[in-house]
Motif scaffolding. Structure first.
Motif: not given
Length: 154
Positions: A91, A100, A103, A106, A109, A112
């Motif tokens: 990611c 992911c 997730c 994203a 996150c 990430r």
């Protein structure tokens, strides 16, 4: 983590970087000096040739040499060819992004976000260090592989 294949590729390329531009080196000589299994090295060198890092010639006086100056080949380029993207998570990859499975978002996150920073810092170091830089380090820190044998017999 850097694969054994990438380490072998870098060691072989550094060895070739030590030589005058026109010198060709046979796979057996590279494998012996760098302590790399020959069959494994053959596959690595074929990949590097296909990707434009090496030139080769067949026959009795054949072998491999760098296709470009050592200063024009970065550690990052070699590692990407051999191991793929530098990102620690798919990611966080620019070239092979894949979210992911677990997730939900994203874009927000935090894992990430951090892995993108790791990717960027890693790429900055690896892309700004060439085979020529690695060769300078080898010379500054001691003898090059194979030189200790020559010094002992002199």
């Amino acid at each position: 983590m850097l694969s054994q294949k990438a380490k072998y590729a870098l060691r072989a390329l550094l060895m070739l970087a030590e030589l005058p531009e026109d010198d060709l080196v046979m796979i057996a000589d590279i494998a012996e000096r760098e302590n790399v299994p020959r069959k494994f090295l053959e596959a690595i060198l074929v990949d590097l040739r296909k990707r434009g890092l090496l030139d080769s010639r067949r026959g009795k006086n054949g072998g491999y040499r760098l296709a470009r100056p050592a200063a024009a080949i970065s550690f990052g380029e070699v590692i990407r060819i051999v191991d793929g993207p530098l990102a620690p998570l798919p990611c966080a990859s620019r070239s092979s992004f894949r979210p992911c499975e677990d997730c939900t978002d994203a874009e927000t996150c935090s894992v990430r976000w951090l892995m993108q920073r790791v990717r960027d810092a890693t790429a900055d170091i690896l892309d700004n260090c060439s085979l020529e830089d690695g060769l300078k380090h080898r010379r500054a820190t001691g003898t090059l592989p194979g030189e200790e044998t020559a010094a002992a017999t002199a």
